[in-house]
Design an enzyme around this catalytic site. Structure first.
Site, PDB file in Angstrom:
ATOM      1  N   LEU A  48     -23.962  -6.418   0.117  1.00 11.54           N
ATOM      2  CA  LEU A  48     -22.847  -6.417  -1.128  1.00 11.54           C
ATOM      3  C   LEU A  48     -22.176  -7.819  -0.930  1.00 11.54           C
ATOM      4  O   LEU A  48     -21.542  -8.259  -1.908  1.00 11.54           O
ATOM      5  CB  LEU A  48     -21.964  -5.283  -1.024  1.00 11.54           C
ATOM      6  CG  LEU A  48     -22.532  -4.015  -0.397  1.00 11.54           C
ATOM      7  CD1 LEU A  48     -21.255  -3.071  -0.275  1.00 11.54           C
ATOM      8  CD2 LEU A  48     -23.451  -3.412  -1.521  1.00 11.54           C
ATOM      9  N   TYR A  97     -23.868 -18.680 -11.699  1.00 13.40           N
ATOM     10  CA  TYR A  97     -23.777 -17.607 -11.071  1.00 13.40           C
ATOM     11  C   TYR A  97     -24.794 -16.604 -11.173  1.00 13.40           C
ATOM     12  O   TYR A  97     -25.619 -16.172 -10.327  1.00 13.40           O
ATOM     13  CB  TYR A  97     -22.495 -16.702 -11.781  1.00 13.40           C
ATOM     14  CG  TYR A  97     -22.275 -15.355 -10.982  1.00 13.40           C
ATOM     15  CD1 TYR A  97     -22.066 -15.196  -9.800  1.00 13.40           C
ATOM     16  CD2 TYR A  97     -22.208 -14.318 -11.781  1.00 13.40           C
ATOM     17  CE1 TYR A  97     -21.839 -13.892  -8.964  1.00 13.40           C
ATOM     18  CE2 TYR A  97     -22.048 -13.000 -11.291  1.00 13.40           C
ATOM     19  CZ  TYR A  97     -21.791 -12.758  -9.983  1.00 13.40           C
ATOM     20  OH  TYR A  97     -21.762 -11.590  -9.253  1.00 13.40           O
ATOM     21  N   PRO A 102      23.112  31.410 -10.213  1.00 11.95           N
ATOM     22  CA  PRO A 102      23.404  32.763  -9.900  1.00 11.95           C
ATOM     23  C   PRO A 102      23.744  33.519 -10.891  1.00 11.95           C
ATOM     24  O   PRO A 102      24.895  33.076 -11.378  1.00 11.95           O
ATOM     25  CB  PRO A 102      24.144  32.971  -8.523  1.00 11.95           C
ATOM     26  CG  PRO A 102      23.847  31.607  -7.820  1.00 11.95           C
ATOM     27  CD  PRO A 102      23.347  30.445  -9.143  1.00 11.95           C
ATOM     28  N   GLY A 103      23.347  34.810 -11.686  1.00  3.53           N
ATOM     29  CA  GLY A 103      23.946  35.412 -12.657  1.00  3.53           C
ATOM     30  C   GLY A 103      23.861  34.916 -13.987  1.00  3.53           C
ATOM     31  O   GLY A 103      24.051  35.508 -14.939  1.00  3.53           O
TER      32      GLY A 103
END
Length: 369
Positions: free
Chosen positions: A53, A103, A281-282
């Site tokens: 690689l 390249y 709560p409630g």
């Protein structure tokens, strides 16, 4: 099996080695630019398989192309032949090997060396001419436009696009690694004299830039890109890997009152949205119904009751819910509904709706259960 990986610290090398280890391969011989020549000789003598690689693709001068691509490949092949090692070799070349540039020429010459070695040593050579590869761990501002775009957009840095209509053929790193490991198992995807990654994506440079910019915006809008589109899914994963390490988190807008809070968490293109509801709560929330909008409730902390009543009926249906027993309650259309916290602590509910909230058409009608 002893597997030699050249370019082990590079983009593809790091991903390959990580996945090889995930799959139980232990004898991985890692070679990189700082590896001593005598150690490379030892690796080439012992190797049962070579992933070549290593390469140069962004040198300071063009002469380095031949040195880094052709020169090192020649060194590798000479050592293998010195020890009469005819193990298989996978080489990651480039589609630019078909072009007449420095390249491409160096990659093409390296290909020829490997093919010649395979012919005279009666060994196997698998060469992949890869197009643009993208994914995590690629170095930004080096050889990948996508890595650069992701890195810069995530940091509010400018990006340069000369021609948005430029066509790009892309392969995702996970697909590349999957194919390379198929080659290790002699199950490679062959096209003519070369091998190729079977899954690729074609788009334009401009479309990629717009997608990446939308990923940044999606965090601000609490949205998720279209995960049904393979390229968007892979690009989004890539973008997240380039986030600054102090910006992994982002704030949400909490709608808070005396009853608790309601916070939109995730919005999607076609799968509705998820919100987090906290009830004191409630407290009872809801008391409304929908024509088409439907929801799912999942209490993850605390306990309470979800009540339903068909709008033309007096019968009330109750479902008692608790974070101690995870269960999803569907909210059908045509039923007015509410949710009440029966406990002494905050009740936290994950709520999913099948569509994004539209203030101009909320499809929500007040009616006491």
């Amino acid at each position: 099996m002893k597997i030699l990986v050249t370019g082990s610290k590079g983009f593809i090398g790091k991903n390959l080695i990580a996945e090889l280890r995930n799959r139980g391969y232990k004898n991985i011989l890692e070679c990189h630019r700082d590896t001593d020549y005598t150690l490379l000789e030892e690796y080439c003598e012992k190797a049962d398989f070579v992933f070549h690689l290593a390469g140069v693709n962004r040198p300071q001068n063009e002469e380095e192309f031949d040195e880094g691509n052709l020169g090192f490949t020649s060194t590798l092949i000479n050592i293998l032949e010195k020890y009469e090692n005819d193990c298989p070799v996978i080489f990651t070349s480039s589609t630019q090997a078909m072009l007449d540039n420095a390249y491409g020429s160096s990659k093409r010459a390296a290909e020829d060396l490997i093919f010649t070695h395979a012919k005279y040593s009666n060994s196997k050579a698998l060469i992949y001419r890869l197009p643009n590869v993208f994914g995590k761990w690629c170095k930004p501002n080096y050889n990948s436009a996508i890595a650069t775009f992701c890195y810069n957009v995530a940091r509010n840095l400018p990006i340069m696009v000369n021609n948005p209509s430029t066509n790009m053929n892309l392969v995702y790193i996970d697909d590349v690694i999957e194919e390379l490991i198929h080659g290790l198992g002699d199950n490679q995807n062959i096209s003519g004299s070369f091998c190729e990654v079977p899954t690729s994506h074609t788009t334009t440079l401009g479309e990629i830039v717009e997608l990446i910019k939308s990923f940044k915006k999606s965090r601000e809008e609490r949205s998720i890109p279209n995960m049904n589109d393979a390229l968007s899914k892979k690009l989004y994963s890539t973008y997240l890997s380039y986030l600054p390490e102090d910006q992994f988190s982002y704030d949400l807008k909490m709608n808070v009152d005396q009853r608790g809070s309601f916070t939109e968490f995730i919005k999607t293109v076609d799968r509705g949205q998820v919100s987090i509801n906290v009830s004191k709560p409630g407290i009872t929330k809801g008391n409304h119904w929908h024509h088409t909008k439907n929801e799912k409730f999942l209490v993850v902390s605390g306990h309470g009751v979800v009540r339903f009543r068909k709008i033309d009926s007096e019968e009330v249906i109750e479902y008692f819910v608790s974070g101690e027993k995870m269960e999803v309650v569907d909210v059908p259309t045509g039923y007015t509904h509410n949710i009440e916290n029966l406990g002494e602590t905050d009740m936290v509910t994950v709520m999913w709706a099948n569509e994004l909230f539209n203030p101009e058409k909320p499809d929500t009608y007040y009616l006491e259960v």
